[in-house]
Design a protein around this motif. Structure first.
Motif, PDB file in Angstrom:
ATOM      1  N   UNK A  37       0.808  -1.217   0.000  1.00 37.07           N
ATOM      2  CA  UNK A  37       0.000   0.000   0.000  1.00 37.07           C
ATOM      3  C   UNK A  37       0.842   1.269   0.000  1.00 37.07           C
ATOM      4  N   UNK A  38       0.365   2.253  -0.746  1.00 41.34           N
ATOM      5  CA  UNK A  38       0.970   3.580  -0.766  1.00 41.34           C
ATOM      6  C   UNK A  38      -0.027   4.579  -0.202  1.00 41.34           C
ATOM      7  N   UNK A  39       0.284   5.856  -0.256  1.00 40.56           N
ATOM      8  CA  UNK A  39      -0.633   6.875   0.277  1.00 40.56           C
ATOM      9  C   UNK A  39      -1.803   7.140  -0.677  1.00 40.56           C
ATOM     10  N   UNK A  40      -2.883   7.645  -0.130  1.00 40.38           N
ATOM     11  CA  UNK A  40      -4.029   8.130  -0.903  1.00 40.38           C
ATOM     12  C   UNK A  40      -4.591   7.098  -1.883  1.00 40.38           C
ATOM     13  N   UNK A  41      -4.672   5.834  -1.459  1.00 41.64           N
ATOM     14  CA  UNK A  41      -5.271   4.791  -2.293  1.00 41.64           C
ATOM     15  C   UNK A  41      -4.365   4.197  -3.346  1.00 41.64           C
ATOM     16  N   UNK A  42      -3.121   4.609  -3.409  1.00 42.49           N
ATOM     17  CA  UNK A  42      -2.199   4.008  -4.369  1.00 42.49           C
ATOM     18  C   UNK A  42      -1.714   2.664  -3.834  1.00 42.49           C
ATOM     19  N   UNK A  43      -1.298   1.789  -4.735  1.00 41.95           N
ATOM     20  CA  UNK A  43      -0.735   0.514  -4.311  1.00 41.95           C
ATOM     21  C   UNK A  43       0.132  -0.079  -5.406  1.00 41.95           C
ATOM     22  N   UNK A  44       0.887  -1.077  -4.998  1.00 45.68           N
ATOM     23  CA  UNK A  44       1.718  -1.879  -5.903  1.00 45.68           C
ATOM     24  C   UNK A  44       1.294  -3.318  -5.687  1.00 45.68           C
ATOM     25  N   UNK A  45       1.012  -4.039  -6.763  1.00 48.18           N
ATOM     26  CA  UNK A  45       0.642  -5.457  -6.677  1.00 48.18           C
ATOM     27  C   UNK A  45       1.645  -6.246  -7.495  1.00 48.18           C
ATOM     28  N   UNK A  46       2.278  -7.237  -6.854  1.00 46.60           N
ATOM     29  CA  UNK A  46       3.221  -8.112  -7.557  1.00 46.60           C
ATOM     30  C   UNK A  46       2.614  -9.497  -7.688  1.00 46.60           C
ATOM     31  N   UNK A  47       2.567 -10.000  -8.919  1.00 46.18           N
ATOM     32  CA  UNK A  47       2.062 -11.340  -9.195  1.00 46.18           C
ATOM     33  C   UNK A  47       3.122 -12.078  -9.998  1.00 46.18           C
ATOM     34  N   UNK A  48       3.010 -13.388 -10.055  1.00 42.45           N
ATOM     35  CA  UNK A  48       3.960 -14.198 -10.808  1.00 42.45           C
ATOM     36  C   UNK A  48       4.847 -14.971  -9.868  1.00 42.45           C
ATOM     37  N   UNK A  49       6.123 -15.012 -10.190  1.00 37.18           N
ATOM     38  CA  UNK A  49       7.089 -15.721  -9.356  1.00 37.18           C
ATOM     39  C   UNK A  49       8.210 -16.301 -10.187  1.00 37.18           C
ATOM     40  N   UNK A  50       9.142 -16.942  -9.506  1.00 36.74           N
ATOM     41  CA  UNK A  50      10.330 -17.531 -10.147  1.00 36.74           C
ATOM     42  C   UNK A  50      11.092 -16.503 -10.970  1.00 36.74           C
ATOM     43  N   UNK A  51      11.114 -15.271 -10.472  1.00 42.73           N
ATOM     44  CA  UNK A  51      11.901 -14.236 -11.128  1.00 42.73           C
ATOM     45  C   UNK A  51      11.182 -13.462 -12.222  1.00 42.73           C
ATOM     46  N   UNK A  52       9.954 -13.824 -12.546  1.00 46.88           N
ATOM     47  CA  UNK A  52       9.168 -13.110 -13.563  1.00 46.88           C
ATOM     48  C   UNK A  52       7.888 -12.606 -12.912  1.00 46.88           C
ATOM     49  N   UNK A  53       7.592 -11.331 -13.122  1.00 40.62           N
ATOM     50  CA  UNK A  53       6.508 -10.707 -12.386  1.00 40.62           C
ATOM     51  C   UNK A  53       5.629  -9.835 -13.266  1.00 40.62           C
ATOM     52  N   UNK A  54       4.385  -9.678 -12.835  1.00 41.86           N
ATOM     53  CA  UNK A  54       3.495  -8.641 -13.339  1.00 41.86           C
ATOM     54  C   UNK A  54       3.481  -7.582 -12.251  1.00 41.86           C
ATOM     55  N   UNK A  55       3.980  -6.401 -12.570  1.00 41.41           N
ATOM     56  CA  UNK A  55       4.061  -5.292 -11.628  1.00 41.41           C
ATOM     57  C   UNK A  55       2.894  -4.354 -11.940  1.00 41.41           C
ATOM     58  N   UNK A  56       1.885  -4.340 -11.070  1.00 40.14           N
ATOM     59  CA  UNK A  56       0.734  -3.462 -11.254  1.00 40.14           C
ATOM     60  C   UNK A  56       0.871  -2.299 -10.281  1.00 40.14           C
ATOM     61  N   UNK A  57       0.836  -1.104 -10.827  1.00 38.78           N
ATOM     62  CA  UNK A  57       0.927   0.108 -10.016  1.00 38.78           C
ATOM     63  C   UNK A  57      -0.358   0.896 -10.186  1.00 38.78           C
ATOM     64  N   UNK A  58      -1.049   1.097  -9.061  1.00 38.67           N
ATOM     65  CA  UNK A  58      -2.267   1.923  -9.032  1.00 38.67           C
ATOM     66  C   UNK A  58      -1.868   3.297  -8.531  1.00 38.67           C
ATOM     67  N   UNK A  59      -1.999   4.299  -9.393  1.00 35.20           N
ATOM     68  CA  UNK A  59      -1.770   5.673  -8.949  1.00 35.20           C
ATOM     69  C   UNK A  59      -3.058   6.453  -9.177  1.00 35.20           C
ATOM     70  N   UNK A  60      -2.997   7.757  -9.117  1.00 39.28           N
ATOM     71  CA  UNK A  60      -4.210   8.559  -9.249  1.00 39.28           C
ATOM     72  C   UNK A  60      -4.836   8.469 -10.641  1.00 39.28           C
ATOM     73  N   UNK A  61      -4.073   7.990 -11.640  1.00 37.15           N
ATOM     74  CA  UNK A  61      -4.590   7.833 -13.000  1.00 37.15           C
ATOM     75  C   UNK A  61      -5.181   6.448 -13.241  1.00 37.15           C
TER      76      UNK A  61
END
Length: 140
Positions: free
Chosen positions: A60-84
């Motif tokens: 979790x980040x401030x003001x409803x932002x967040x980072x979600x990491x999915x996957x594994x074994x060194x390969x990931x989907x990096x989802x970043x929720x910002x104000x946009x």
């Protein structure tokens, strides 16, 4: 005389219960208060998954932002929720970091504490991931 012993037994059990609860709480706090080791070797008998796999999940980040990491074994989907809104980027482990490209810029996630995120809202936190100064996400 039996009544005189009752408070002593009750007090003794109360002290023991309080001590057990304090140890339990202290043990839980110690486990969650430090970031996952990022350069430690895998324990014997386990797979050779990178230490960054321990970062999977939501941060979790401030003001409803967040980072979600999915996957594994060194390969990931990096989802970043910002104000946009949320955006997802492919990422991969690179030593003690996860690297990904966003808007043509090579970025990387690294384990930090809240103060190292450069964000006053996270400054008291201890288990965080930082992209760059001013962009961080924490779990604790």
């Amino acid at each position: 005389m039996a009544q005189a012993n009752l408070p002593t037994r009750t007090t003794r059990w109360g002290v023991l219960a309080f001590a057990a609860l304090a140890l339990l709480v202290a043990g839980c706090k110690d486990q969650s208060s430090s970031p996952a080791p990022v350069s430690a070797a895998s324990p014997a008998g386990s797979s050779s998954a990178p230490a960054t796999d321990q970062w999977l999940g939501k941060w979790d980040g401030p003001e409803g932002t967040f980072l979600q990491l999915a996957g594994g074994n060194g390969r990931y989907d990096v989802t970043i929720q910002n104000l946009d809104g949320p955006r997802t980027f492919p990422g991969q482990a690179a030593g003690d970091r996860i690297e990904f490209e966003r808007n043509g810029v090579k970025e990387s996630l690294r384990a930090t504490n809240g103060a190292d995120t450069g964000m006053k809202w996270l400054s008291e936190r201890s288990n965080c991931l930082t992209v760059r100064a001013g962009e961080g996400y924490c779990r604790d």
